[in-house]
Design a protein around this motif. Sequence first.
Motif, mmCIF file in Angstrom:
data_model
loop_
_atom_site.group_PDB
_atom_site.id
_atom_site.type_symbol
_atom_site.label_atom_id
_atom_site.label_comp_id
_atom_site.label_asym_id
_atom_site.label_seq_id
_atom_site.Cartn_x
_atom_site.Cartn_y
_atom_site.Cartn_z
ATOM 1 N N ARG A 25 0.816 -1.218 0.000
ATOM 2 C CA ARG A 25 0.000 0.000 0.000
ATOM 3 C C ARG A 25 0.851 1.271 0.000
ATOM 4 N N LYS A 28 2.937 1.798 -4.337
ATOM 5 C CA LYS A 28 1.983 1.450 -5.382
ATOM 6 C C LYS A 28 2.622 1.399 -6.767
ATOM 7 N N GLN A 62 -4.223 -0.088 -8.184
ATOM 8 C CA GLN A 62 -3.410 0.907 -7.477
ATOM 9 C C GLN A 62 -4.225 1.737 -6.489
ATOM 10 N N TYR A 64 -6.278 0.403 -4.457
ATOM 11 C CA TYR A 64 -6.659 -0.506 -3.364
ATOM 12 C C TYR A 64 -5.486 -0.656 -2.398
ATOM 13 N N ASP A 65 -5.778 -0.905 -1.129
ATOM 14 C CA ASP A 65 -4.709 -0.890 -0.118
ATOM 15 C C ASP A 65 -4.094 -2.253 0.211
ATOM 16 N N PHE A 66 -4.635 -3.302 -0.258
ATOM 17 C CA PHE A 66 -4.101 -4.652 -0.071
ATOM 18 C C PHE A 66 -3.765 -4.985 1.392
ATOM 19 N N ASN A 69 -1.556 -7.788 1.565
ATOM 20 C CA ASN A 69 -0.261 -7.556 0.926
ATOM 21 C C ASN A 69 -0.046 -8.418 -0.330
#
Length: 548
Positions: A25, A28, A62, A64-66, A69
């Motif tokens: 996150r 990116k 891009q 999205y914060d994942f 991970n």
Amino acid sequence: MIIGEKRQTDLQKCVDITIKVPPLRVRKTDIEAQVEYYISLYSRDKSIPRRKITPEALRRLQSYDFPGNLKELRDLVERAIVQAGETPELTEETFWSVDTKKKRFRVNLLNAYPKLRRFLRSAWWTDRINYGFVVPIFAIVVLVLFLGPQTRERNFALNLFWAWWWTISLIIFPFVGRIWCSVCPFMIYGEITQKISLWLFPRKLKSWPRQKAEKWGGWFLFGLFTLIFLWEEIWDLTNTAYLSACLLLLITAGAMIFSTIFERRFWCRYLCPIGGMNGLFAKLSMTELRAQQGTCSAECTTYQCYKGGPEKGEGMETDGCPVYSHPAQLEDNRNCVLCMTCLKACPHRSVEFNLRPPGIELWTTHVPHSYEVALLFLLFGGVYLHHLPELQFYLGLEINLNNFWAHLGLSLLALVIPIAISLLANSFIKLYCTQNRTKARPFIKLAYGYLPLVLGGNLAHYLHLGLTEGGRILPVTLATFGLDGTQLPVIIAHPAVISFLQGSTLIISTLLTFLLTQKIARQPLRKLIWQHLASLIMAISMWKIILL
Ligand code: SF4
Ligand code: SF4
Ligand code: SF4
């Protein structure tokens, strides 16, 4: 598992230095390379051609914060490749993640009413309705428009089109959004043409030029809608039957032509002017079709709702979503035509038809588009366009509407009134924010706040036709065939009742516009006061031209 952990420990023993890499996150820019890497790993492993990722899909990743991970990114990529099937590109629709915020304040009507589920999964929705009723009725309507008397008080098809269809479709948008598109004759004829053309000339239909269509499709339909509006006003389509038939055939021809070139319903997704309007007003709906993302990501490997496929468990055989939407990925109602193909296809009972707070997507998951905003103001201007004599009166103009160019000029002026007022209000908002050193919300985002007023203004206009002429359908039907139906019953609302309903519609939609604007902007009232004032001015002006 134990062997895996042992290997990991052995590996750690051999490593002297551990390099800590920040989570996805915060880097990116690495996402693109990482995605390419996972695509090539998976493609090599499964011996399949390497898929390309579209720029829109990359932008979506891009944004999205994942939280999971790299592992989450890898899962997303692998799932996207499986879902894409033989398609060479990984598009936005193939990437979706679990977002629990989207599930708030929803009641799944399919669980609450099992009979509704059964009906929507049955052959009645929509094949029997469409092929049994809609196809022949549409053919009759078009024939009567061409061959019957040419005015509304003597042609029942013209009455049905302008007094019934417009009024009813505007009333149902807040309830069931874009449902017209599931029983729309234009597209059924498009589908029939597609099937016949494939039977006559077996071939693979072209896949969609998605990037170009995303960029230009909305502007194409905006242009077409502008021309239709001008045609309707200048050539008096509402009272000229054969021209109304030409309008219906024009839209049907679009659906038929594009169905013979591209797979599925390309016309509906990107180019149809009526579809553009339906998609816009569907955002205000109190219902939505979605799928449970958790179920889809945990249990599904076939994505039959999107790709289509044979019968599997509870899932029926289908061709997949006709507009290439994935129900788990939908973030607004614009791209769902409520055909329920996904509900039939899904083997995991993941698809839901939810009751929700009306228009909730507009202040949660919504992504604004400039072509949609242009269409919104066009539809707003349409209300003024339909009342040119009253507009002339209030503006103190004396224009001869029998002169083509004068008529065209005044029509264009009517269409630009709402956008001009809104832009002026927005410049005052910007000035206020500059003086107070705060940030103004972008115009393109705030503009969606006007949506209830656009719907309310159009409905107030069509209510008059619906409540005065709609109830004359029986005598008008006889008059169409040269018979005397003056003895037949008519139901016409009293003028006071019509005015009351029109006035209430305008008042309620203005209040909803205030509320929605506040929800979208999430800013104090004083910052948005100019936009509220603009809404009020337009509501009052519509009141004057429609009611007085
Ligand atoms: S988008 Fe247009 S052609 Fe397609 S179903 Fe809707 S109204 Fe009909
Ligand atoms: S809706 Fe059903 S078919 Fe579609 S991805 Fe989810 S579980 Fe699979
Ligand atoms: S998401 Fe489902 S209901 Fe909506 S258009 Fe696609 S298949 Fe039809």
